[in-house]
Design an enzyme around this catalytic site. Structure first.
Site, short mmCIF file in Angstrom:
data_model
loop_
_atom_site.label_atom_id
_atom_site.label_comp_id
_atom_site.label_asym_id
_atom_site.label_seq_id
_atom_site.Cartn_x
_atom_site.Cartn_y
_atom_site.Cartn_z
N ASP A 38 -13.58 96.27 -101.20
CA ASP A 38 -13.18 94.95 -100.98
C ASP A 38 -12.95 94.47 -99.61
O ASP A 38 -12.15 95.22 -99.06
CB ASP A 38 -12.22 94.24 -101.91
CG ASP A 38 -12.16 92.90 -102.19
OD1 ASP A 38 -12.98 92.12 -102.08
OD2 ASP A 38 -10.87 92.53 -102.18
N HIS A 39 -13.52 93.46 -99.18
CA HIS A 39 -13.15 92.82 -97.68
C HIS A 39 -13.23 93.78 -96.69
O HIS A 39 -12.29 93.85 -96.03
CB HIS A 39 -11.46 92.36 -97.74
CG HIS A 39 -11.51 90.88 -98.47
ND1 HIS A 39 -11.93 89.91 -97.98
CD2 HIS A 39 -10.66 90.77 -99.85
CE1 HIS A 39 -11.30 88.81 -98.54
NE2 HIS A 39 -10.92 89.35 -99.64
N ASP A 96 -17.03 91.18 -95.27
CA ASP A 96 -16.08 90.03 -95.17
C ASP A 96 -16.23 89.87 -93.50
O ASP A 96 -15.46 90.43 -92.84
CB ASP A 96 -14.80 90.19 -95.24
CG ASP A 96 -13.75 89.11 -95.13
OD1 ASP A 96 -14.14 87.99 -94.54
OD2 ASP A 96 -12.51 88.96 -95.36
N GLU A 114 -18.65 86.29 -97.88
CA GLU A 114 -17.94 85.39 -98.17
C GLU A 114 -18.09 84.14 -97.23
O GLU A 114 -18.41 84.37 -96.04
CB GLU A 114 -16.10 85.46 -97.98
CG GLU A 114 -15.41 84.23 -97.93
CD GLU A 114 -13.80 84.96 -97.95
OE1 GLU A 114 -12.97 84.19 -97.15
OE2 GLU A 114 -13.65 85.83 -98.62
N HIS A 126 -4.86 83.69 -100.70
CA HIS A 126 -4.53 85.18 -101.26
C HIS A 126 -2.98 85.20 -101.07
O HIS A 126 -2.37 84.45 -100.59
CB HIS A 126 -5.03 85.98 -99.85
CG HIS A 126 -6.69 86.22 -100.01
ND1 HIS A 126 -6.95 87.06 -100.95
CD2 HIS A 126 -7.67 85.59 -99.30
CE1 HIS A 126 -8.21 86.93 -100.46
NE2 HIS A 126 -8.80 86.23 -99.78
N HIS A 182 -11.76 84.45 -104.91
CA HIS A 182 -10.76 85.28 -104.23
C HIS A 182 -9.19 84.44 -104.31
O HIS A 182 -9.10 83.33 -104.48
CB HIS A 182 -11.12 85.58 -102.74
CG HIS A 182 -12.14 86.34 -102.60
ND1 HIS A 182 -12.08 87.44 -101.51
CD2 HIS A 182 -13.14 86.56 -103.45
CE1 HIS A 182 -13.30 88.04 -101.68
NE2 HIS A 182 -13.86 87.78 -102.78
N GLY A 183 -8.38 85.28 -104.19
CA GLY A 183 -6.92 84.72 -104.18
C GLY A 183 -6.39 83.98 -105.54
O GLY A 183 -5.88 82.90 -105.55
N ASN A 219 -11.19 87.57 -108.68
CA ASN A 219 -10.50 88.69 -107.80
C ASN A 219 -8.81 88.38 -107.89
O ASN A 219 -8.38 87.44 -107.65
CB ASN A 219 -10.67 88.83 -106.40
CG ASN A 219 -12.12 89.36 -106.27
OD1 ASN A 219 -12.91 89.26 -106.95
ND2 ASN A 219 -12.39 89.79 -104.99
N THR A 232 -2.45 90.35 -106.08
CA THR A 232 -0.95 89.79 -105.90
C THR A 232 0.06 89.92 -107.26
O THR A 232 1.14 90.46 -107.45
CB THR A 232 -0.50 88.70 -105.26
OG1 THR A 232 -1.18 88.82 -103.84
CG2 THR A 232 0.86 88.47 -104.92
#
Length: 294
Positions: free
Chosen positions: A84-85, A106, A136, A183, A211-212, A233, A236
């Protein structure tokens, strides 16, 4: 069972009216918790390793990737492995050898044309290796501690026409879109632009990725899935669950020194969070613990 292809999990979830939950993992406890939580819900899941997680692990991809693949091989549900990312081309090129079936490249921090050029090159290389690739377009805030952009900041929302052109010109398999999430949120108070999600879904013929998502309450997640999001995704939320459980454990046991005690309760808390979230996203419904909005 063998690692599942990310694209196939997404397609199956979308056909059933749901979305796949993709959880970012940092430790072995994260990996075990995600799989245990998905098994409790009897639902496929994606394990994600981010470039930041690789940096945390002294820049070494293989130890965490090998652990994730080994755990997935013993799982009772299908599990995919996603990198990821990724901003580093060197890390991107490690993905196939480390067992990843998909990557998120990304370049969203770059101006549009530079993002397109870099992503197209990454997609060409990834497809030649048999990798499914996500990109993205737009600014999903909160990366590396940066503040979220305001709703009227250029790029803070993904433009549907621009997104359609970007997907056509890069050849990516999925697109992460900026629709109001952020995020690294530790409270579940964010709200999405659902009209924009529907417009993006109508404009694109590839899966939409959110995302986030940790900052979103359940009713926002289910509305996003209803609008066309098919991969969600989450990172956190696991860290919040783990940290809260460990804090409570140690506060009541100041004499504790065996890490298995507090890591164990942290792992159990993360697994419960996974079970709840994969159920929400699979069913497209809101659990009884959280009433829908008025």
């Amino acid at each position: 069972m063998p690692l599942a292809p990310t694209g196939e999990l997404i397609a199956a979830a979308a056909a059933a009216g749901g979305a796949v939950a993709a959880f970012n993992v940092i430790t072995l406890e994260h990996i075990e918790a995600v799989i245990a939580g998905a098994e409790a819900a009897d639902t496929p899941v994606v394990l994600q390793v981010s470039e930041n997680a690789v940096k945390y692990r002294y820049g070494r991809l293989l130890p965490l990737a090998r652990a994730a693949a080994a755990a997935a091989a013993r799982a009772a549900v299908p599990v995919a492995l996603h990198l990821d990312h990724v901003q580093s081309d060197d890390l991107l090129r490690q993905a196939p050898g480390a067992g990843f079936g998909s990557v998120m490249y990304d370049a969203a921090r770059l101006p549009y044309q530079e993002n397109l050029t870099a992503t197209r090159a990454a997609a060409d290389w990834a497809h030649a290796q048999g990798l499914w690739i996500e990109a993205e377009l737009g600014q999903v805030g909160g990366k590396n501690g940066e503040p979220p952009p305001g709703p009227h900041t250029p790029g803070a929302r993904t433009d549907p026409a621009e997104a359609a052109a970007f997907v056509a010109d890069t050849g990516v398999d999925a697109l992460a879109v900026a629709v109001g999430s952020t995020h690294a949120m530790t409270t579940r108070t964010a709200a999405l632009d659902h009209a924009l999600i529907e417009r993006l879904g109508a404009a694109l013929d590839v899966p939409l990725v959110l995302h986030g998502s940790s900052g979103l309450p359940d009713h926002e997640l289910t509305a996003a899935v209803a609008g066309g999001i098919t991969k969600v995704n989450i990172g956190t939320a696991l860290n919040v669950a783990m940290t809260d459980a460990i804090r409570e454990f140690l506060a009541g046991r100041p004499e504790a020194v065996d890490s298995r005690g507090y890591l164990g309760v942290g792992r159990e808390a993360m697994a419960r969070t996974v079970t709840r979230l994969v159920t929400v996203l699979r069913n497209g419904g809101t659990p009884a613990s959280e009433p829908p909005p008025p």
